[in-house]
Design an enzyme around this catalytic site. Structure first.
Site: not given
Length: 451
Positions: A42, A47, A50, A98, A114, A175-177, A180, A203, A302, A310, A436, A441
């Site tokens: 991500c 994400c 992107k 992080y 690992a 797909g969405y990737i 996008e 889909r 994942d 995420t 409004h 709305e």
């Protein structure tokens, strides 16, 4: 038996970091091993970068609309290198955040690959560590079909580090990737074709959403080619690429971008040294508490192939930490009514059941739909339409699903996610006073049943 750690997490992505931080906060002795980059897909190749590229691509729309509001602008110039350099700087900042989150939580951070050497043992760079619990949170990896010339194609991993913006791009996937990135490349100035082997992309999304987005993308000049697939890729003498399709057609491009699925990143993980089993799709098999078939090993995110988002990995990581080390606070993850967005152009926001899913589940359905030209566009020549849709149970009046295609769809659908989680009815939507003038709305002013 005394262990080196109470919890050893393999993978410092969203889910792994969340589990590690909170487990340490609950008093556990925790280690995290990461061989690639902190923050996982991500933050580094998903994400976050992107969305930054989507913002960049959307500037072209703002410039086009500016004249309608009286702005006279000189012809703009886009520099890909500047965008990527600025993106890289932001990702490096997030990597540092992080790192600080983990270290300041008292987590031992091990940078290296690992590998499981037993049910309670992990090896990192030749050093072995024992742990009462091991959490596998290694995420996924994009995959390209095994066709001649596959090495000439790129995936989302490489797209964020291209030296130059390709003049022509062929995006493969439905797909969405894929959707996008097709919008990103086209918005930034590449001549873009989206190729998909099926009848229509996305889909699993609501049928009206899929059809509406197709129409809007075609208005923008995106070349959509459905029921098409690549047989082979060849490089030509001038450096361009020739994609030969299964129907015999040939497409010449400068970049072939594949977004045709992701696999769990299990390479050299050492699962064969444990009792961990995979499901028929190749993902790690877990029960409802994320425990694998090896009692001491858990898995989230994942790599288990449930809902690959995420915020879901974050929720799963929290659930694991609580169950193991703070059971009085444990709550199972609710996979119902998860709001999500596709940052296409225009974007999609959706929460709850699609019309098709509601009917399949046996609901007697009322559908409310509205299509309109956004107020912002009324001073321009742009004919883009926004779609809003509610799927309602006709017998209980409960709102089963909310769907939108249009500006700020993700921002709007987040609030509606709370309403659906609370079990809101259509009457409660109707009795809610709208803000409004906004597009949002419309969700509380749709009164006429479409079908």
């Amino acid at each position: 038996m005394a262990y080196d750690f109470d919890l050893f997490v393999i993978g410092a992505g969203s889910g792994g970091v969340r589990a590690a931080r909170f487990a340490a906060g609950f008093g556990a002795k925790v280690a995290v091993a990461e061989s690639r980059y902190l923050g996982g897909t991500c933050v580094n190749v998903g994400c976050v970068p992107k969305k930054l590229l989507v913002y960049g691509a959307h500037v072209a729309d703002e410039l086009e609309q500016a004249a309608g509001f009286g702005w006279t602008l000189e012809e703009g110039h886009f520099d890909w290198g500047t965008l990527i350099a600025n993106k890289n700087r932001e990702i490096e900042r997030l990597n540092g955040i992080y790192r600080n989150l983990l270290v300041n939580s008292g987590v031992t951070l091990l940078q290296g690959h690992a590998r499981l050497t037993g049910a309670n043992e992990v090896e990192v760079e030749g050093q072995r560590y024992s742990a009462k619990h091991i959490l596998v949170a290694v995420g996924g990896w994009p995959q390209v079909p095994d066709i001649p010339g596959k090495e000439l194609a790129i995936t989302s991993n490489e797209a964020f580090y291209l030296k130059e913006l390709p003049r022509r791009v062929l995006v493969v996937g439905g797909g969405y990737i894929a959707v996008e990135f097709a919008g990103i490349f086209q918005g930034l100035g590449s001549a873009t074709t989206l190729l998909y082997r099926g009848d229509l992309f996305l889909r699993g999304f609501d049928g009206a959403v899929r059809t509406h987005l197709k129409e809007e993308l075609e208005k923008r000049g995106l070349d959509l080619q459905f029921n098409s697939d690549i047989q082979r890729i060849d490089q030509l003498e001038d450096g361009s690429l020739k994609a030969t399709l299964k129907d015999g057609r040939e497409l010449i491009t400068d970049c072939v971008f594949y977004a045709t699925g992701r696999r769990p990143m299990l390479d050299n993980l050492g699962l064969e040294n444990t009792g961990v089993e995979l499901d028929p799709r190749g993902f790690v098999r877990v029960d409802e508490q994320y425990q694998t078939t090896e009692p001491s090993i858990l898995a989230i995110g994942d790599v288990i192939g449930r809902v690959q988002l995420t915020p879901v990995a974050l929720a799963e990581g929290m659930a694991v930490a609580r169950r193991l080390f703070k059971p009085e606070q444990y709550r199972p993850v609710d996979y119902q009514n998860i709001p999500t967005a596709v940052f296409s152009q225009p974007p999609i926001g959706t929460v709850g059941l699609t019309e098709e899913q509601a009917l399949e589940a046996g609901h007697k359905v009322q559908v409310f739909e509205s299509r309109f030209r956004a107020m912002k566009l009324t001073l321009t020549d742009i004919q883009e339409k926004t779609l809003m849709k509610l799927v309602v149970d006709a017998e209980t009046d409960k709102v089963l699903g909310c769907h939108m295609v249009g500006p700020d769809a993700g921002e709007i659908i987040q609030g509606l996610g709370v309403a659906l989680k609370a079990g809101a009815t259509k009457q409660q939507f109707d009795e809610t006073i709208g803000v409004h003038p906004t597009a949002a709305e419309e969700f509380v002013t749709m009164r006429t049943v479409t079908r």
